[in-house]
Scaffold this active site. Structure first.
Site, PDB file in Angstrom:
ATOM      1  N   ARG A  29     -15.255  -5.325   1.728  1.00  0.00           N
ATOM      2  CA  ARG A  29     -15.189  -3.884   1.528  1.00  0.00           C
ATOM      3  C   ARG A  29     -15.327  -3.614   0.035  1.00  0.00           C
ATOM      4  O   ARG A  29     -15.253  -4.547  -0.767  1.00  0.00           O
ATOM      5  CB  ARG A  29     -13.880  -3.285   2.071  1.00  0.00           C
ATOM      6  N   HIS A  63       0.809  -1.222   0.000  1.00  0.00           N
ATOM      7  CA  HIS A  63       0.000   0.000   0.000  1.00  0.00           C
ATOM      8  C   HIS A  63       0.841   1.270   0.000  1.00  0.00           C
ATOM      9  O   HIS A  63       0.293   2.373   0.097  1.00  0.00           O
ATOM     10  CB  HIS A  63      -0.977  -0.021   1.192  1.00  0.00           C
TER      11      HIS A  63
HETATM   12  C1  HEM Z   1      -4.969  -0.229  -2.993  1.00  0.00           C
HETATM   13  C2  HEM Z   1      -7.081  -0.074   1.333  1.00  0.00           C
HETATM   14  C3  HEM Z   1      -6.798  -4.885   1.664  1.00  0.00           C
HETATM   15  C4  HEM Z   1      -3.840  -4.880  -2.119  1.00  0.00           C
HETATM   16  C5  HEM Z   1      -5.678   0.204  -1.910  1.00  0.00           C
HETATM   17  C6  HEM Z   1      -6.214   1.522  -1.757  1.00  0.00           C
HETATM   18  C7  HEM Z   1      -6.782   1.571  -0.540  1.00  0.00           C
HETATM   19  C8  HEM Z   1      -6.629   0.287   0.093  1.00  0.00           C
HETATM   20  C9  HEM Z   1      -7.481   2.769   0.102  1.00  0.00           C
HETATM   21  C10 HEM Z   1      -6.219   2.643  -2.824  1.00  0.00           C
HETATM   22  C11 HEM Z   1      -7.283   2.266  -3.822  1.00  0.00           C
HETATM   23  C12 HEM Z   1      -7.657   3.232  -4.909  1.00  0.00           C
HETATM   24  O1  HEM Z   1      -7.699   4.457  -4.746  1.00  0.00           O
HETATM   25  O2  HEM Z   1      -8.009   2.768  -6.016  1.00  0.00           O
HETATM   26  C13 HEM Z   1      -7.193  -1.373   1.804  1.00  0.00           C
HETATM   27  C14 HEM Z   1      -7.863  -1.759   3.023  1.00  0.00           C
HETATM   28  C15 HEM Z   1      -7.798  -3.129   3.097  1.00  0.00           C
HETATM   29  C16 HEM Z   1      -7.077  -3.577   1.935  1.00  0.00           C
HETATM   30  C17 HEM Z   1      -8.520  -0.787   3.996  1.00  0.00           C
HETATM   31  C18 HEM Z   1      -8.321  -4.101   4.122  1.00  0.00           C
HETATM   32  C19 HEM Z   1      -9.219  -3.829   5.016  1.00  0.00           C
HETATM   33  C20 HEM Z   1      -5.926  -5.298   0.707  1.00  0.00           C
HETATM   34  C21 HEM Z   1      -5.414  -6.638   0.599  1.00  0.00           C
HETATM   35  C22 HEM Z   1      -4.583  -6.636  -0.450  1.00  0.00           C
HETATM   36  C23 HEM Z   1      -4.561  -5.297  -1.013  1.00  0.00           C
HETATM   37  C24 HEM Z   1      -5.761  -7.812   1.512  1.00  0.00           C
HETATM   38  C25 HEM Z   1      -3.817  -7.834  -0.921  1.00  0.00           C
HETATM   39  C26 HEM Z   1      -2.587  -7.866  -1.184  1.00  0.00           C
HETATM   40  C27 HEM Z   1      -3.908  -3.614  -2.679  1.00  0.00           C
HETATM   41  C28 HEM Z   1      -3.192  -3.230  -3.880  1.00  0.00           C
HETATM   42  C29 HEM Z   1      -3.493  -1.890  -4.144  1.00  0.00           C
HETATM   43  C30 HEM Z   1      -4.414  -1.484  -3.089  1.00  0.00           C
HETATM   44  C31 HEM Z   1      -2.267  -4.124  -4.706  1.00  0.00           C
HETATM   45  C32 HEM Z   1      -2.932  -1.036  -5.284  1.00  0.00           C
HETATM   46  C33 HEM Z   1      -1.641  -0.415  -4.778  1.00  0.00           C
HETATM   47  C34 HEM Z   1      -0.805   0.242  -5.898  1.00  0.00           C
HETATM   48  O3  HEM Z   1      -1.121   1.367  -6.303  1.00  0.00           O
HETATM   49  O4  HEM Z   1       0.169  -0.387  -6.323  1.00  0.00           O
HETATM   50  N1  HEM Z   1      -5.947  -0.539  -0.779  1.00  0.00           N
HETATM   51  N2  HEM Z   1      -6.717  -2.494   1.177  1.00  0.00           N
HETATM   52  N3  HEM Z   1      -5.386  -4.505  -0.277  1.00  0.00           N
HETATM   53  N4  HEM Z   1      -4.630  -2.541  -2.225  1.00  0.00           N
HETATM   54 FE1  HEM Z   1      -5.625  -2.519  -0.504  1.00  0.00          FE
END
Ligand code: HEM
Length: 324
Positions: free
Chosen positions: A213, A183
């Site tokens: 979510r 993240h």
């Molecule tokens: C991106 C929150 C769980 C992988 C994001 C973003 C947020 C976020 C706010 C930005 C999204 C956007 O504006 O489009 C969270 C929260 C989680 C969660 C609150 C759990 C409660 C996960 C999990 C994974 C994950 C379990 C697994 C690996 C990613 C990835 C990105 C991302 C790969 C894109 C990051 C980039 O720009 O390279 N997440 N996430 N997330 N999340 Fe999560």
């Protein structure tokens, strides 16, 4: 899309905005709760098949043939991949009992999926008993992308996955990274401790607990594969679409319904990502969605707009939605 397909697509679309403004938050809630919307509702199941089922699985197969790194499993995650397979197939069978079943006889399982005409017998843990990796098999039956997180050293690590429909990231790049590191590029969430709170929450999840979510962005055309690897194929459309008179047909609201489950046998966390696309033209058929999304886009802070890749067309999209 036919009119009947469109109305069922709208009826089940997980419109994500509950207010006229949008900010990042941990936004997790228990899974399996139906959410009514102005067009229908969504959310009673963990896995969701719709009219695009076969087309999306065919697209997944095509992407994997071209780039096998979209399914990557670190060696210590083998047990977790079997755990994920049993959970996905068991969940599909429970949700679609008329078309699918999973029967167990000791360590032998019999899977039937009448929608795809698939019958497969396999022995738990014996890789040779399946035609492919357990994660690949799971991803050939369910529309969701899959990530598996290992918990160790007081952190979560994304150590396996099958992701063909990434929204501007790369599984091949992220695999083996810690949750916080993955993240890293997301603005605001670190100061606001959204990600550290989410990780603490996930590390406390117990077997059988299921949360979900939503996340959203926008995509030009009905393109599911917006992975970093294929950026040269889709990146410039973000810039060019703004002068295209077909902008409302080409720009789509892209919503991910993400489920988070603790797996019973391996203790890994199963992260399921189901992607839905709805063009602005179709979204505008629901007046409440049209005005809400117009407000969200118009008010979205520049850093979030930039991170989501919307900068070139955000104003044009908000203007069109507002009736301009
Ligand atoms: C991106 C929150 C769980 C992988 C994001 C973003 C947020 C976020 C706010 C930005 C999204 C956007 O504006 O489009 C969270 C929260 C989680 C969660 C609150 C759990 C409660 C996960 C999990 C994974 C994950 C379990 C697994 C690996 C990613 C990835 C990105 C991302 C790969 C894109 C990051 C980039 O720009 O390279 N997440 N996430 N997330 N999340 Fe999560």
């Amino acid at each position: 899309m036919t009119d009947t397909m469109l109305s069922s697509h709208l009826a089940r679309f997980p419109f994500p905005f509950r207010e006229d403004t949008y900010r990042y938050s941990t936004n997790v809630e228990p899974a399996r709760q139906f959410v009514p919307t102005e067009a229908g509702g969504w959310g009673e199941h963990v896995l969701d098949l719709d009219a695009t089922y076969e087309a999306e699985l065919t697209e997944r197969e095509r992407i994997l043939r071209r780039d096998p790194s979209r399914c990557t499993v670190l060696p210590h995650m083998r047990v977790a991949t079997w755990d994920a397979l049993l959970t996905v197939l068991g969940e599909l069978a429970a949700t679609y009992p008329g078309q699918m079943s999973l029967h167990r006889d000791g360590t032998t399982y019999r899977w039937r999926n009448d929608l795809l005409g698939v019958k497969q017998e396999f022995v738990l843990g014996e890789e040779d008993s399946l035609p492919c990796d357990p994660l690949l098999f799971a991803g050939s039956q369910a529309q969701e992308d899959i990530v598996l997180l290992d918990q160790r050293e007081d952190a979560l690590w994304a150590d396996a996955g099958l992701v063909t429909f990434a929204a501007d990231w790369s599984l091949g790049f992220d695999v083996g990274m810690r949750f916080l590191e993955i993240h890293g590029p997301v603005p605001r969430v670190h100061e606001e401790r959204v990600i550290t709170r989410a990780e603490r929450f996930l590390m406390r999840l117990e077997a059988g607990q299921e949360y979900r979510r939503t996340n959203w962005t926008m995509t030009v055309d009905r393109r599911l594969d917006t992975s970093t690897e294929t950026y040269p194929e889709w990146g410039r459309d973000r810039r060019l679409v703004v002068t295209d008179p077909a902008l409302p047909d080409r720009l789509h609201l892209r919503v991910e319904v993400q489920h988070l489950l603790r797996l019973p046998r391996s203790g890994a966390i199963l992260f399921l990502i189901r992607t839905y696309l709805l063009s602005l033209t179709d979204l505008a058929r629901v007046p409440a969605w049209r005005s809400r999304f117009a407000s969200v886009l118009a008010e979205l802070p520049d850093d979030l707009t930039e991170y989501k890749g919307l900068s070139h067309y955000r104003d044009a999209a908000a203007h069109w939605l507002a009736g301009g």
